[in-house]
Design an enzyme around this catalytic site. Structure first.
Site, PDB file in Angstrom:
ATOM      1  N   THR A  65       0.847  -1.199   0.000  1.00 32.65           N
ATOM      2  CA  THR A  65       0.000   0.000   0.000  1.00 32.65           C
ATOM      3  C   THR A  65       0.876   1.240   0.000  1.00 32.65           C
ATOM      4  OG1 THR A  65      -1.902   1.086   1.052  1.00 32.65           O
ATOM      5  CG2 THR A  65      -0.196   0.228   2.509  1.00 32.65           C
ATOM      6  N   CYS A  66       0.267   2.388  -0.315  1.00 27.72           N
ATOM      7  CA  CYS A  66       0.954   3.675  -0.289  1.00 27.72           C
ATOM      8  C   CYS A  66      -0.080   4.715   0.125  1.00 27.72           C
ATOM      9  CB  CYS A  66       1.572   3.988  -1.649  1.00 27.72           C
ATOM     10  SG  CYS A  66       0.362   4.133  -2.986  1.00 27.72           S
ATOM     11  N   TYR A  67       0.081   5.954  -0.303  1.00 26.26           N
ATOM     12  CA  TYR A  67      -0.898   6.991   0.059  1.00 26.26           C
ATOM     13  C   TYR A  67      -2.204   6.847  -0.716  1.00 26.26           C
ATOM     14  CZ  TYR A  67       2.751   9.585   2.524  1.00 26.26           C
ATOM     15  OH  TYR A  67       3.735   9.963   3.399  1.00 26.26           O
TER      16      TYR A  67
END
Length: 234
Positions: A65-67
């Protein structure tokens, strides 16, 4: 070349349950990671991604995941290019996850005859991660179902000590009485769950409360160990 699978936020709990050994990576910065992340996740950055690519078994499932789901997509393709066989990333990133959890926390009771909330269901399943996430998103720890039971009661049903502790720390009332006047300590004693009885007593549950039938937890003890614990606490 196969494109890595993109996972919706609502599907993450089921995916993680199906892949308990997965490598879970979070590519957000250190400050954002410290404010909230999935239990067991590892922060992914420029200092460790090469080591992970080279040392981790290629058969190990990977979730990234990331932003907002952009960087994670790039990282996911990188892992696929290095031969990892099962790589997924989160559509919409952490923003989508927090939004989905907030929606779940404020959703009406599940459409069953018990009136259980999502937090109650997570507690009944013993899903510590979901419980923590729902609480962080604002789930009501004091909500009751149609029997007058709270999420803490359902956590005792699952006999998950960590979930019980989490709920009590979040403010769950140890001595709440349901529609029959029963407390969680009475339930644990009558269900012969000595480990939960011991924990509840340590957390401060009152063994002297009486049900509508004038029974205490000691009266309801269904096993010798529970009986001894309650006698000592009386």
């Amino acid at each position: 070349m196969t494109t890595p699978t993109r996972l919706r936020a609502a599907d993450v709990p089921a995916w993680r349950s199906a892949h308990p050994d997965a490598l879970v990576l979070d590519s957000r910065d250190a400050a954002a990671y410290a404010q909230g992340h999935w239990p067991g996740s590892l922060r992914l950055d420029g200092r460790n991604h090469e080591a992970l690519l080279l040392r981790e078994p290629k058969t190990r499932p990977v979730l990234i995941t990331c932003y907002h789901g952009n960087a994670s997509r790039t990282y996911a393709q990188m892992f696929r290019d290095f031969g990892f066989q099962h790589v997924v990333d989160l559509i919409g990133g952490w923003a989508a996850w927090t939004e989905q959890q907030a929606t779940a926390a404020t959703a009406p009771a599940l459409p069953d005859h018990h009136g259980n909330t999502p937090l109650m269901t997570a507690a009944w399943r013993g899903d510590a991660e979901a419980v923590a996430t729902l609480l962080a998103a604002g789930a009501d720890v004091h909500a009751v179902n149609h029997d007058g039971n709270t999420a803490l009661w359902l956590a005792c049903v699952s006999a998950r000590a960590d979930v019980v502790r989490t709920l009590v720390t979040a403010g769950a009332a140890l001595d709440h009485q349901n529609l029959a006047g029963a407390t969680v300590l009475m339930y644990a004693a009558s269900s012969n769950k000595p480990a939960i009885v011991k924990l509840l007593l340590e957390l401060g549950a009152n063994p002297g409360i009486q049900s509508q039938d004038d029974f205490t937890a000691l009266d309801m003890a269904a096993g010798l160990e529970c009986l001894q614990l309650l006698r000592h606490a009386a």
